[in-house]
Motif scaffolding. Sequence first.
Motif, PDB file in Angstrom:
ATOM      1  N   TYR A   1      48.937  45.814  68.269  1.00 50.26           N
ATOM      2  CA  TYR A   1      49.800  44.689  68.595  1.00 50.26           C
ATOM      3  C   TYR A   1      49.331  43.909  69.816  1.00 50.26           C
ATOM      4  CZ  TYR A   1      52.819  47.106  65.300  1.00 50.26           C
ATOM      5  OH  TYR A   1      53.308  47.715  64.168  1.00 50.26           O
ATOM      6  N   ALA A   2      48.102  44.127  70.244  1.00 51.81           N
ATOM      7  CA  ALA A   2      47.585  43.390  71.404  1.00 51.81           C
ATOM      8  C   ALA A   2      47.432  41.907  71.092  1.00 51.81           C
ATOM      9  CB  ALA A   2      46.247  43.981  71.848  1.00 51.81           C
ATOM     10  N   GLY A   3      47.180  41.567  69.838  1.00 52.45           N
ATOM     11  CA  GLY A   3      47.067  40.177  69.426  1.00 52.45           C
ATOM     12  C   GLY A   3      45.873  39.488  70.055  1.00 52.45           C
ATOM     13  N   SER A   4      46.056  38.236  70.410  1.00 51.43           N
ATOM     14  CA  SER A   4      44.954  37.435  70.958  1.00 51.43           C
ATOM     15  C   SER A   4      44.796  37.580  72.459  1.00 51.43           C
ATOM     16  CB  SER A   4      45.198  35.958  70.612  1.00 51.43           C
ATOM     17  OG  SER A   4      46.425  35.511  71.174  1.00 51.43           O
ATOM     18  N   LYS A   5      45.629  38.395  73.087  1.00 56.11           N
ATOM     19  CA  LYS A   5      45.557  38.530  74.543  1.00 56.11           C
ATOM     20  C   LYS A   5      44.328  39.327  74.990  1.00 56.11           C
ATOM     21  CE  LYS A   5      50.565  38.254  75.229  1.00 56.11           C
ATOM     22  NZ  LYS A   5      51.761  38.919  75.775  1.00 56.11           N
ATOM     23  N   GLY A   6      43.736  40.047  74.052  1.00 58.51           N
ATOM     24  CA  GLY A   6      42.581  40.857  74.415  1.00 58.51           C
ATOM     25  C   GLY A   6      42.999  42.141  75.113  1.00 58.51           C
ATOM     26  N   CYS A   7      42.000  42.964  75.449  1.00 59.20           N
ATOM     27  CA  CYS A   7      42.305  44.240  76.086  1.00 59.20           C
ATOM     28  C   CYS A   7      41.134  44.644  76.973  1.00 59.20           C
ATOM     29  CB  CYS A   7      42.591  45.315  75.046  1.00 59.20           C
ATOM     30  SG  CYS A   7      41.310  45.513  73.785  1.00 59.20           S
ATOM     31  N   SER A   8      41.426  45.478  77.943  1.00 59.93           N
ATOM     32  CA  SER A   8      40.401  45.931  78.883  1.00 59.93           C
ATOM     33  C   SER A   8      39.712  47.170  78.335  1.00 59.93           C
ATOM     34  CB  SER A   8      41.031  46.234  80.238  1.00 59.93           C
ATOM     35  OG  SER A   8      42.044  47.225  80.109  1.00 59.93           O
TER      36      SER A   8
END
Length: 594
Positions: free
Chosen positions: A549-556
């Motif tokens: 559910y991270a979507g388009s925000k990206g992740c570290s």
Amino acid sequence: MKAIDMTDLVDDPVSGARADRTTTSSAAERDGSRVSRFKPWQLRLAEGAVSVLVSLLFLRLCMHISVNPLQRVGQVSGLAKVQQYGALIGLPLLAVLLYAAYRGSLQRYQVAQRLVCAALAGLATGAVAGGIAVALHGTPFGLGGQEGDPGNVMGMANDMIRGDGLPGVYPPLFPAVLALVADTFHNGVAGVGYAMKDLQLVCTALAGPMAYLAWRLLLRPVWAVLIAIPSAIVFMDPIRPYSHATMIVMVPMLAGCLRELRRAHELSRRTTVLRAAGFGAAFGLLFLWYSGWFVWTAPGVLVLALFLVPWRQGAARLRRALLFLGVTLLSAAVVGAPLLVQMVRLGAATKDRYAYVMTYVDPAYVMGWISDREGRANYHTFPDAGELAGQNAFTMLLLGAVALGIGFGLRNVVVRTAAAGLISAWLLRFWFASHMQHDQAVQLYPRTTWIIMYSLMILAVLGLMFTTQRVVGWLRAVGGDAPATRIKPIVVGRLAAGVLCALALFATVGASWSANRYMPTTDIGVEDMGLDAYRAHFIQQQDGKCPKYAGSKGCSPINMELAEYTFGPDDLKLFCGNAEQPEWPVLCGRQRPW
């Protein structure tokens, strides 16, 4: 078969009575020995198995709830599903209990009561863990992600995997278990965040069973679960479940140990040594799991232990008591040696200078808690002022029940243990708080809030228990043996069944409250308790993909270099956590260092 007094829910060894020498067995043993079909060990094993299995199976069931926890409607739907599952399991349990109370024999009701109490304890914290599973649905990482206290503990586990040794003065057992789970199931350092989620969920689910089984060493089922469920729900912190679980289990273990100390002269030398070694080893393991509660309660409990030693009752009794006390302390020291050595080496140089909202509120307020994820609250708005000198109705009712516990049960070992721990934590709390400005150190004193409130809750439940015993005893004395006025044990059993129904309702709404606090934050820009779940959804998985559910925000990316936090040189000043730069001079008396 002799009828059982269902109000006599504490055995004589706890209260100090000596009329019946059969009371040398534990409460669990006596309770089970009266049910002829089952042996005591069978009933004890059944209680433990039911409680643990219900908690873990309910958690597993909730892990199949599929919602988007980053949307508030998804969070509400997930919490509602947990409640639905709880009702589908809990209502049949209560139906069986009520049927046994009204239609079954006294013996069958006793067995049903024991098993239902055990199941409710498991269901209560299983529901808390189930709610946390909803909050973390779609991500393999635990609460906190790679930051805050979880990130620090994960760093300790990584250090252990790399062979860098034990963490400073932090209890090493949980990081060691975390390292073992990560290394065994999740590819070592890369999977320590996955292992953190596993342990957060499992330890939270097991908190209720562990609390219930610990209190069953001393109390009968209804009274044991009346302490276990509220304390597990109120105090459990799923982001650090090892901490509060230790506190909840430690107090009844201490009371059980002091009970054995007082009656050591009745035991053989071999039995005395074995029981003392067992208690000592258990305390050593709890100390390695989380040590803070021992620091707050140790002075008071040690004074109480010396008070209970029979100094003037003959050399034989004195030698046996000192043998029990010595073996207990020795075995605890041997098991807890890894941390004790670190404390001796590094303890004097370790200072806690982290200040946050609980260090700014009235230090005499011990009936509630707020973390450094305070959201929009601050020391101006927390706590809410009550009606009587700032105290609310709950506080006054609790203190009234505490008065009953002390008034009717001061000779009771459990009452004395809870009171000793409360007094010890109370005095240390105000010692450190009064020196905070001068020493520029907090020394974790706000955490005494939990042990103080827990002790008050214990005394309150015991007060209700003693009052019930007195009232029923008085009614029986007035009514005599006349059939029309006699209080039948099964009638009191039906009242206990009603109490358990009310407790089950409290457990289900309380569990939802506890889990709801950790739902991923939807208040952007505010650091509330949901921030820890929110962070878990934005860390790259081992396969290189972002969580569902991270979507388009990206992740570290996963921090493969994560290690135990190291800080710069100690500037000997308080650090104002979560405070804006203009607030620092008012709160901590200094400018923000950056």
